[in-house]
Design a protein around this motif. Structure first.
Motif, mmCIF file in Angstrom:
data_model
loop_
_atom_site.group_PDB
_atom_site.id
_atom_site.type_symbol
_atom_site.label_atom_id
_atom_site.label_comp_id
_atom_site.label_asym_id
_atom_site.label_seq_id
_atom_site.Cartn_x
_atom_site.Cartn_y
_atom_site.Cartn_z
ATOM 1 N N ALA A 67 40.863 26.029 41.285
ATOM 2 C CA ALA A 67 40.199 24.724 41.345
ATOM 3 C C ALA A 67 38.714 24.880 41.667
ATOM 4 C CB ALA A 67 40.877 23.830 42.383
ATOM 5 N N LEU A 68 38.391 25.777 42.595
ATOM 6 C CA LEU A 68 36.987 25.985 42.944
ATOM 7 C C LEU A 68 36.205 26.605 41.793
ATOM 8 C CD1 LEU A 68 37.303 27.195 46.639
ATOM 9 C CD2 LEU A 68 36.486 24.981 45.819
ATOM 10 N N LEU A 69 36.827 27.552 41.078
ATOM 11 C CA LEU A 69 36.163 28.130 39.909
ATOM 12 C C LEU A 69 35.946 27.072 38.822
ATOM 13 C CD1 LEU A 69 37.885 31.610 39.571
ATOM 14 C CD2 LEU A 69 35.501 31.151 40.121
ATOM 15 N N GLY A 70 36.919 26.215 38.618
ATOM 16 C CA GLY A 70 36.767 25.134 37.644
ATOM 17 C C GLY A 70 35.676 24.151 38.035
ATOM 18 N N ALA A 71 35.618 23.823 39.324
ATOM 19 C CA ALA A 71 34.569 22.913 39.800
ATOM 20 C C ALA A 71 33.189 23.548 39.647
ATOM 21 C CB ALA A 71 34.824 22.535 41.254
#
Length: 83
Positions: A67-71
């Motif tokens: 999720a953090l990489l996507g954000a």
């Protein structure tokens, strides 16, 4: 007095936070909350293969990293579009 300057009154003045909760921001807050609930409900250990090594970690850690990489990717591409 110019029309751009309107005095704030205690009874019917405009609030500092009047435009803070737009429908888009409310939707984004709801998505973030649902994502965090989903991530932290999945706490079992899983094996993840990263090209060659295989690591065992909690599923919520893997989901949080994804999720953090996507954000971060979304923020990067949005910032490039604004230029």
């Amino acid at each position: 007095m110019s029309p751009k300057h309107t005095p704030r009154t205690s009874g019917g003045g405009t609030s500092r936070f009047a435009g803070a909760f737009t429908p888009g921001r409310i939707a984004m807050i709801a998505v973030v909350v649902l994502t965090l609930v989903f991530i932290f409900e999945n706490t079992r250990e899983v094996k993840i293969r990263l090209l060659i090594p295989e690591v065992t970690m909690a599923l919520y850690v893997a989901l949080l990293v994804a999720a953090l990489l996507g954000a971060a990717c979304g923020y990067y591409f949005a910032a490039r579009r604004r230029k």
